[in-house]
Motif scaffolding. Structure first.
Motif, PDB file in Angstrom:
ATOM      1  N   ASN A 296       0.801  -1.221   0.000  1.00  0.00           N
ATOM      2  CA  ASN A 296       0.000   0.000   0.000  1.00  0.00           C
ATOM      3  C   ASN A 296       0.834   1.271   0.000  1.00  0.00           C
ATOM      4  O   ASN A 296       0.286   2.373   0.058  1.00  0.00           O
ATOM      5  CB  ASN A 296      -0.934   0.016   1.219  1.00  0.00           C
ATOM      6  N   SER A 297       2.130   1.140  -0.104  1.00  0.00           N
ATOM      7  CA  SER A 297       3.028   2.291  -0.119  1.00  0.00           C
ATOM      8  C   SER A 297       3.474   2.601  -1.542  1.00  0.00           C
ATOM      9  O   SER A 297       3.129   1.902  -2.498  1.00  0.00           O
ATOM     10  CB  SER A 297       4.244   1.998   0.748  1.00  0.00           C
ATOM     11  N   TYR A 298       4.280   3.640  -1.674  1.00  0.00           N
ATOM     12  CA  TYR A 298       4.953   3.916  -2.930  1.00  0.00           C
ATOM     13  C   TYR A 298       5.830   2.721  -3.282  1.00  0.00           C
ATOM     14  O   TYR A 298       6.576   2.219  -2.441  1.00  0.00           O
ATOM     15  CB  TYR A 298       5.815   5.166  -2.803  1.00  0.00           C
ATOM     16  N   MET A 299       5.723   2.266  -4.514  1.00  0.00           N
ATOM     17  CA  MET A 299       6.583   1.201  -5.010  1.00  0.00           C
ATOM     18  C   MET A 299       7.035   1.559  -6.412  1.00  0.00           C
ATOM     19  O   MET A 299       6.408   2.384  -7.092  1.00  0.00           O
ATOM     20  CB  MET A 299       5.867  -0.154  -5.003  1.00  0.00           C
ATOM     21  N   ALA A 300       8.107   0.939  -6.849  1.00  0.00           N
ATOM     22  CA  ALA A 300       8.646   1.290  -8.156  1.00  0.00           C
ATOM     23  C   ALA A 300       9.516   0.167  -8.703  1.00  0.00           C
ATOM     24  O   ALA A 300       9.935  -0.733  -7.970  1.00  0.00           O
ATOM     25  CB  ALA A 300       9.473   2.568  -8.056  1.00  0.00           C
ATOM     26  N   TRP A 301       9.761   0.253  -9.996  1.00  0.00           N
ATOM     27  CA  TRP A 301      10.734  -0.591 -10.674  1.00  0.00           C
ATOM     28  C   TRP A 301      11.870   0.295 -11.170  1.00  0.00           C
ATOM     29  O   TRP A 301      11.629   1.333 -11.800  1.00  0.00           O
ATOM     30  CB  TRP A 301      10.101  -1.321 -11.862  1.00  0.00           C
ATOM     31  N   PHE A 302      13.085  -0.140 -10.870  1.00  0.00           N
ATOM     32  CA  PHE A 302      14.288   0.506 -11.375  1.00  0.00           C
ATOM     33  C   PHE A 302      15.045  -0.524 -12.201  1.00  0.00           C
ATOM     34  O   PHE A 302      14.820  -1.727 -12.067  1.00  0.00           O
ATOM     35  CB  PHE A 302      15.176   0.979 -10.212  1.00  0.00           C
ATOM     36  N   ARG A 303      15.965  -0.039 -13.022  1.00  0.00           N
ATOM     37  CA  ARG A 303      16.813  -0.970 -13.758  1.00  0.00           C
ATOM     38  C   ARG A 303      18.227  -0.402 -13.831  1.00  0.00           C
ATOM     39  O   ARG A 303      18.437   0.804 -13.739  1.00  0.00           O
ATOM     40  CB  ARG A 303      16.274  -1.237 -15.162  1.00  0.00           C
TER      41      ARG A 303
ATOM     42  N   ARG B 154      21.706   3.223 -11.839  1.00  0.00           N
ATOM     43  CA  ARG B 154      20.349   2.692 -11.695  1.00  0.00           C
ATOM     44  C   ARG B 154      19.356   3.808 -12.026  1.00  0.00           C
ATOM     45  O   ARG B 154      19.510   4.948 -11.572  1.00  0.00           O
ATOM     46  CB  ARG B 154      20.135   2.186 -10.267  1.00  0.00           C
ATOM     47  N   GLU B 155      18.341   3.483 -12.813  1.00  0.00           N
ATOM     48  CA  GLU B 155      17.363   4.485 -13.228  1.00  0.00           C
ATOM     49  C   GLU B 155      15.944   4.023 -12.930  1.00  0.00           C
ATOM     50  O   GLU B 155      15.637   2.825 -13.017  1.00  0.00           O
ATOM     51  CB  GLU B 155      17.495   4.786 -14.725  1.00  0.00           C
ATOM     52  N   GLY B 156      15.091   4.969 -12.611  1.00  0.00           N
ATOM     53  CA  GLY B 156      13.689   4.662 -12.374  1.00  0.00           C
ATOM     54  C   GLY B 156      12.970   4.398 -13.678  1.00  0.00           C
ATOM     55  O   GLY B 156      13.133   5.143 -14.641  1.00  0.00           O
ATOM     56  N   VAL B 157      12.193   3.336 -13.721  1.00  0.00           N
ATOM     57  CA  VAL B 157      11.474   2.935 -14.922  1.00  0.00           C
ATOM     58  C   VAL B 157       9.986   3.226 -14.779  1.00  0.00           C
ATOM     59  O   VAL B 157       9.380   3.817 -15.667  1.00  0.00           O
ATOM     60  CB  VAL B 157      11.694   1.438 -15.199  1.00  0.00           C
ATOM     61  N   ALA B 158       9.413   2.807 -13.676  1.00  0.00           N
ATOM     62  CA  ALA B 158       7.977   2.983 -13.455  1.00  0.00           C
ATOM     63  C   ALA B 158       7.715   3.105 -11.966  1.00  0.00           C
ATOM     64  O   ALA B 158       8.356   2.415 -11.169  1.00  0.00           O
ATOM     65  CB  ALA B 158       7.193   1.809 -14.030  1.00  0.00           C
ATOM     66  N   HIS B 159       6.774   3.980 -11.623  1.00  0.00           N
ATOM     67  CA  HIS B 159       6.470   4.267 -10.234  1.00  0.00           C
ATOM     68  C   HIS B 159       4.957   4.165 -10.034  1.00  0.00           C
ATOM     69  O   HIS B 159       4.187   4.552 -10.902  1.00  0.00           O
ATOM     70  CB  HIS B 159       6.926   5.667  -9.850  1.00  0.00           C
TER      71      HIS B 159
ATOM     72  N   GLY C  76      -2.393   5.203  -6.167  1.00  0.00           N
ATOM     73  CA  GLY C  76      -2.593   4.500  -7.426  1.00  0.00           C
ATOM     74  C   GLY C  76      -2.077   5.241  -8.650  1.00  0.00           C
ATOM     75  O   GLY C  76      -2.062   4.679  -9.754  1.00  0.00           O
ATOM     76  N   THR C  77      -1.648   6.476  -8.476  1.00  0.00           N
ATOM     77  CA  THR C  77      -1.081   7.233  -9.584  1.00  0.00           C
ATOM     78  C   THR C  77       0.193   6.568 -10.070  1.00  0.00           C
ATOM     79  O   THR C  77       0.990   6.076  -9.270  1.00  0.00           O
ATOM     80  CB  THR C  77      -0.768   8.663  -9.133  1.00  0.00           C
ATOM     81  N   THR C  78       0.379   6.573 -11.382  1.00  0.00           N
ATOM     82  CA  THR C  78       1.561   5.952 -11.965  1.00  0.00           C
ATOM     83  C   THR C  78       2.379   6.979 -12.748  1.00  0.00           C
ATOM     84  O   THR C  78       1.863   7.998 -13.212  1.00  0.00           O
ATOM     85  CB  THR C  78       1.186   4.795 -12.904  1.00  0.00           C
ATOM     86  N   SER C  79       3.651   6.667 -12.882  1.00  0.00           N
ATOM     87  CA  SER C  79       4.562   7.526 -13.622  1.00  0.00           C
ATOM     88  C   SER C  79       5.603   6.647 -14.299  1.00  0.00           C
ATOM     89  O   SER C  79       6.020   5.632 -13.726  1.00  0.00           O
ATOM     90  CB  SER C  79       5.235   8.513 -12.668  1.00  0.00           C
ATOM     91  N   TYR C  80       6.002   7.034 -15.526  1.00  0.00           N
ATOM     92  CA  TYR C  80       6.930   6.224 -16.303  1.00  0.00           C
ATOM     93  C   TYR C  80       8.064   7.063 -16.869  1.00  0.00           C
ATOM     94  O   TYR C  80       7.893   8.242 -17.176  1.00  0.00           O
ATOM     95  CB  TYR C  80       6.195   5.558 -17.479  1.00  0.00           C
ATOM     96  N   ALA C  81       9.202   6.429 -17.024  1.00  0.00           N
ATOM     97  CA  ALA C  81      10.296   7.053 -17.749  1.00  0.00           C
ATOM     98  C   ALA C  81       9.866   7.217 -19.205  1.00  0.00           C
ATOM     99  O   ALA C  81       9.134   6.379 -19.751  1.00  0.00           O
ATOM    100  CB  ALA C  81      11.549   6.192 -17.654  1.00  0.00           C
TER     101      ALA C  81
ATOM    102  N   LYS D  59      11.392  -1.664  -5.648  1.00  0.00           N
ATOM    103  CA  LYS D  59      11.639  -0.786  -4.501  1.00  0.00           C
ATOM    104  C   LYS D  59      10.330  -0.470  -3.811  1.00  0.00           C
ATOM    105  O   LYS D  59       9.302  -0.301  -4.457  1.00  0.00           O
ATOM    106  CB  LYS D  59      12.297   0.512  -4.953  1.00  0.00           C
ATOM    107  N   ALA D  60      10.381  -0.380  -2.489  1.00  0.00           N
ATOM    108  CA  ALA D  60       9.219   0.025  -1.701  1.00  0.00           C
ATOM    109  C   ALA D  60       9.649   1.025  -0.641  1.00  0.00           C
ATOM    110  O   ALA D  60      10.768   0.941  -0.119  1.00  0.00           O
ATOM    111  CB  ALA D  60       8.560  -1.186  -1.040  1.00  0.00           C
TER     112      ALA D  60
END
Length: 120
Positions: free
Chosen positions: A31-38, A45-50, A55-60, A96-97
């Motif tokens: 239920n927290s902020y989570m993301a995928w990095f690569r 390391r770079e953020g790919v998707a958050h 429920g809001t999402t953000s993408y590279a 990541k969480a």
């Protein structure tokens, strides 16, 4: 504490698809902020998707329209659906969480990573 375990990586040809999963255990992380990095060899390391707690999402920019981040709250699992994969998507993908409250830590929690290799 928080435990994040990624799975679903592998080798695929350009244009193919993969779905990564991240099992999140502890501190109500799902239920927290989570993301995928690569991270590709030699690169930072770079953020790919958050995905934020609302429920809001953000993408590279490099993955917009191709990747989709989502959560299954019943399974405590974060997903990354990756379509139209390109060789430049190759790298180790990390989950990541950042749970708030008593579990908060400034650097967040990371999984061990799962390798994605896209061949041309």
């Amino acid at each position: 504490q928080v435990q994040l375990v990624e799975s679903g990586g592998g080798s695929v040809q350009a244009g193919g698809s993969l779905r990564l999963s991240c099992s999140a255990i502890g501190c109500d992380s799902i239920n927290s902020y989570m993301a995928w990095f690569r991270q590709a060899p030699g690169n930072e390391r770079e953020g790919v998707a958050h995905i934020f707690s609302d429920g809001t999402t953000s993408y590279a920019d490099s993955v917009k329209g191709r990747f989709s981040i989502s959560k299954d709250y019943a399974k405590n699992t974060l997903y990354l659906q990756m379509n139209s994969l390109k060789p430049e998507d190759t790298g180790t993908y990390y989950c990541k969480a950042m749970p708030p409250g008593d579990c908060y830590t400034s650097g967040g929690y990371w999984g061990q990573g799962t390798q994605v290799t896209v061949s041309s």
